[in-house]
Motif scaffolding. Structure first.
Motif, PDB file in Angstrom:
ATOM      1  N   LEU A 147       0.988  -1.366   0.121  1.00 45.08           N
ATOM      2  CA  LEU A 147      -0.252  -0.015  -0.193  1.00 45.08           C
ATOM      3  C   LEU A 147       1.056   1.372  -0.044  1.00 45.08           C
ATOM      4  N   GLY A 148       1.785   1.191   0.640  1.00 43.09           N
ATOM      5  CA  GLY A 148       2.787   2.398   0.829  1.00 43.09           C
ATOM      6  C   GLY A 148       3.272   2.624  -0.483  1.00 43.09           C
ATOM      7  N   ILE A 149       3.797   1.500  -1.507  1.00 43.98           N
ATOM      8  CA  ILE A 149       4.600   1.710  -2.612  1.00 43.98           C
ATOM      9  C   ILE A 149       3.509   2.320  -3.571  1.00 43.98           C
ATOM     10  N   MET A 150       2.212   1.641  -3.457  1.00 44.41           N
ATOM     11  CA  MET A 150       1.169   2.196  -4.213  1.00 44.41           C
ATOM     12  C   MET A 150       0.975   3.815  -4.061  1.00 44.41           C
ATOM     13  N   ALA A 151       1.014   4.224  -2.800  1.00 46.03           N
ATOM     14  CA  ALA A 151       0.918   5.627  -2.474  1.00 46.03           C
ATOM     15  C   ALA A 151       1.803   6.285  -3.037  1.00 46.03           C
ATOM     16  N   CYS A 152       3.334   5.794  -2.983  1.00 44.57           N
ATOM     17  CA  CYS A 152       4.321   6.425  -3.640  1.00 44.57           C
ATOM     18  C   CYS A 152       4.010   6.754  -5.163  1.00 44.57           C
ATOM     19  N   ALA A 153       3.558   5.573  -6.029  1.00 41.54           N
ATOM     20  CA  ALA A 153       3.099   5.969  -7.179  1.00 41.54           C
ATOM     21  C   ALA A 153       2.029   6.789  -7.676  1.00 41.54           C
ATOM     22  N   THR A 154       1.189   6.712  -6.595  1.00 41.14           N
ATOM     23  CA  THR A 154       0.115   7.899  -6.902  1.00 41.14           C
ATOM     24  C   THR A 154       0.535   9.241  -6.520  1.00 41.14           C
ATOM     25  N   LEU A 155       1.417   9.475  -5.622  1.00 39.58           N
ATOM     26  CA  LEU A 155       2.158  10.755  -5.344  1.00 39.58           C
ATOM     27  C   LEU A 155       3.103  11.346  -6.531  1.00 39.58           C
ATOM     28  N   ALA A 156       3.898  10.235  -7.005  1.00 42.29           N
ATOM     29  CA  ALA A 156       4.894  10.495  -8.076  1.00 42.29           C
ATOM     30  C   ALA A 156       4.174  10.879  -9.487  1.00 42.29           C
ATOM     31  N   PHE A 157       3.844   9.616  -9.780  1.00 42.71           N
ATOM     32  CA  PHE A 157       3.388   9.568 -11.295  1.00 42.71           C
ATOM     33  C   PHE A 157       2.216  10.550 -11.479  1.00 42.71           C
ATOM     34  N   GLY A 158       1.100  10.515 -10.450  1.00 45.01           N
ATOM     35  CA  GLY A 158      -0.124  11.189 -10.494  1.00 45.01           C
ATOM     36  C   GLY A 158       0.197  12.583 -10.450  1.00 45.01           C
ATOM     37  N   SER A 159       0.999  12.902  -9.591  1.00 43.76           N
ATOM     38  CA  SER A 159       1.146  14.477  -9.380  1.00 43.76           C
ATOM     39  C   SER A 159       1.755  15.027 -10.645  1.00 43.76           C
ATOM     40  N   VAL A 160       2.782  14.451 -11.304  1.00 47.07           N
ATOM     41  CA  VAL A 160       3.519  14.881 -12.586  1.00 47.07           C
ATOM     42  C   VAL A 160       2.542  14.693 -13.605  1.00 47.07           C
ATOM     43  N   ASN A 161       1.837  13.888 -13.907  1.00 45.48           N
ATOM     44  CA  ASN A 161       0.897  13.467 -14.966  1.00 45.48           C
ATOM     45  C   ASN A 161      -0.223  14.614 -14.896  1.00 45.48           C
ATOM     46  N   LEU A 162      -0.669  14.874 -13.823  1.00 39.38           N
ATOM     47  CA  LEU A 162      -1.679  15.825 -13.554  1.00 39.38           C
ATOM     48  C   LEU A 162      -1.344  17.384 -13.707  1.00 39.38           C
ATOM     49  N   ALA A 163      -0.041  17.601 -13.533  1.00 40.50           N
ATOM     50  CA  ALA A 163       0.728  18.787 -13.941  1.00 40.50           C
ATOM     51  C   ALA A 163       0.462  18.950 -15.484  1.00 40.50           C
ATOM     52  N   TYR A 164       0.988  17.915 -16.181  1.00 44.02           N
ATOM     53  CA  TYR A 164       1.122  18.049 -17.362  1.00 44.02           C
ATOM     54  C   TYR A 164      -0.530  18.193 -18.190  1.00 44.02           C
ATOM     55  N   VAL A 165      -1.362  17.448 -17.297  1.00 39.86           N
ATOM     56  CA  VAL A 165      -2.685  17.818 -17.949  1.00 39.86           C
ATOM     57  C   VAL A 165      -3.242  19.132 -17.576  1.00 39.86           C
ATOM     58  N   TYR A 166      -2.848  19.673 -16.604  1.00 34.01           N
ATOM     59  CA  TYR A 166      -3.430  21.236 -16.126  1.00 34.01           C
ATOM     60  C   TYR A 166      -2.674  22.138 -17.277  1.00 34.01           C
ATOM     61  N   LEU A 167      -1.495  21.916 -17.314  1.00 35.11           N
ATOM     62  CA  LEU A 167      -0.776  22.828 -18.127  1.00 35.11           C
ATOM     63  C   LEU A 167      -1.725  22.740 -19.701  1.00 35.11           C
ATOM     64  N   GLY A 168      -1.923  21.674 -20.232  1.00 34.64           N
ATOM     65  CA  GLY A 168      -2.510  21.132 -21.444  1.00 34.64           C
ATOM     66  C   GLY A 168      -4.015  22.079 -21.438  1.00 34.64           C
ATOM     67  N   SER A 169      -4.573  21.653 -20.297  1.00 34.95           N
ATOM     68  CA  SER A 169      -6.083  22.466 -20.287  1.00 34.95           C
ATOM     69  C   SER A 169      -5.995  24.009 -20.269  1.00 34.95           C
ATOM     70  N   GLN A 170      -4.863  24.469 -19.518  1.00 36.66           N
ATOM     71  CA  GLN A 170      -4.927  25.873 -19.497  1.00 36.66           C
ATOM     72  C   GLN A 170      -4.454  26.459 -20.838  1.00 36.66           C
ATOM     73  N   ALA A 171      -3.732  25.546 -21.500  1.00 37.58           N
ATOM     74  CA  ALA A 171      -3.273  26.073 -23.033  1.00 37.58           C
ATOM     75  C   ALA A 171      -4.456  26.212 -23.852  1.00 37.58           C
ATOM     76  N   ARG A 172      -5.317  25.021 -23.516  1.00 37.85           N
ATOM     77  CA  ARG A 172      -6.606  24.805 -24.402  1.00 37.85           C
ATOM     78  C   ARG A 172      -7.439  26.269 -24.231  1.00 37.85           C
ATOM     79  N   LYS A 173      -7.596  26.912 -22.896  1.00 41.59           N
ATOM     80  CA  LYS A 173      -8.271  27.977 -22.888  1.00 41.59           C
ATOM     81  C   LYS A 173      -7.861  29.431 -23.461  1.00 41.59           C
ATOM     82  N   LEU A 174      -6.468  29.494 -23.806  1.00 40.35           N
ATOM     83  CA  LEU A 174      -5.973  30.562 -24.531  1.00 40.35           C
ATOM     84  C   LEU A 174      -6.487  30.567 -26.050  1.00 40.35           C
ATOM     85  N   LEU A 175      -6.757  29.229 -26.614  1.00 42.75           N
ATOM     86  CA  LEU A 175      -7.262  29.307 -27.975  1.00 42.75           C
ATOM     87  C   LEU A 175      -8.498  29.099 -28.087  1.00 42.75           C
TER      88      LEU A 175
END
Length: 202
Positions: A147-175
């Motif tokens: 469970l601890g390893i899965m939590a690490c994966a959630t925080l590491a992979f999830g946070s980075v991917n969501l950051a990319y997702v957020y940047l992409g969605s913000q770029a969409r608003k400018l267009l």
């Protein structure tokens, strides 16, 4: 596992996640073309596949990968075909409009596409087969450790991917103009199709 073990594993996962690959390009392009929700749903699928890899790594991923080698190849080509299809759909969108989300782009489809994308990602396979065992004493695993390893994966992979997702969605608003939306569809479609080709040939 100690705190130091979890910290080292988190840092390794975070660094792997930050390096752009087909998954990053796919979720970012999907967020630009179809909004935040699409990228978040794909990220959920990515994490579910990471959880599966963790369980397989603990139970002997190398053996499973050898036995199911042909299945992994099929998954890779299915994922590649899906990404190429998404890219072509965007490239064929009517000029000046943002492609609307068709029935195949439901929440379940987006999650599934993210799941298949991670399963076919060579970077993920190499990490869990070669690097993961160096951070984790697999033979001494307990359920809290898993469970601890899965939590690490959630925080590491999830946070980075969501950051990319957020940047992409913000770029969409400018267009917002028709011309910019047409350019957006073509760029996002090209990236998605190119990601699909990359997945297929690697």
């Amino acid at each position: 596992m100690t705190f130091e073990h979890y910290l080292a594993l988190f840092i390794a996962m975070f660094l792997v996640a930050v390096i752009p690959g087909p998954a990053v390009f796919a979720i970012t392009s999907a967020s630009i073309a179809r909004g935040l929700k699409q990228g978040v749903n794909m990220t959920v699928g990515l994490l579910l596949a990471d959880y599966l890899f963790i369980l397989l790594a603990i139970s002997g991923l190398a053996v499973v990968a050898e036995v199911l080698g042909s299945a992994f190849v099929i998954i890779k080509y299915l994922c590649a075909a899906y990404l190429i299809w998404m890219g072509i759909s965007l490239l064929r969108a009517k000029p000046g409009t943002s492609i609307t989300e068709p029935k195949m782009q439901s929440t379940q489809s987006a999650v599934l596409s993210g799941f298949l994308l991670t399963l076919s990602n060579p970077k993920a396979i190499v990490f869990y087969v070669a690097l993961f065992p160096t951070f984790v004493a697999i033979e001494n695993m307990t359920y809290p450790d898993i469970l601890g390893i899965m939590a690490c994966a959630t925080l590491a992979f999830g946070s980075v991917n969501l950051a990319y997702v957020y940047l992409g969605s913000q770029a969409r608003k400018l267009l917002t103009t028709p011309r910019r939306l047409t350019l957006l569809n073509r760029c996002a479609g090209s990236v998605l199709a190119a990601s699909g080709v990359t997945v297929a040939v690697r």
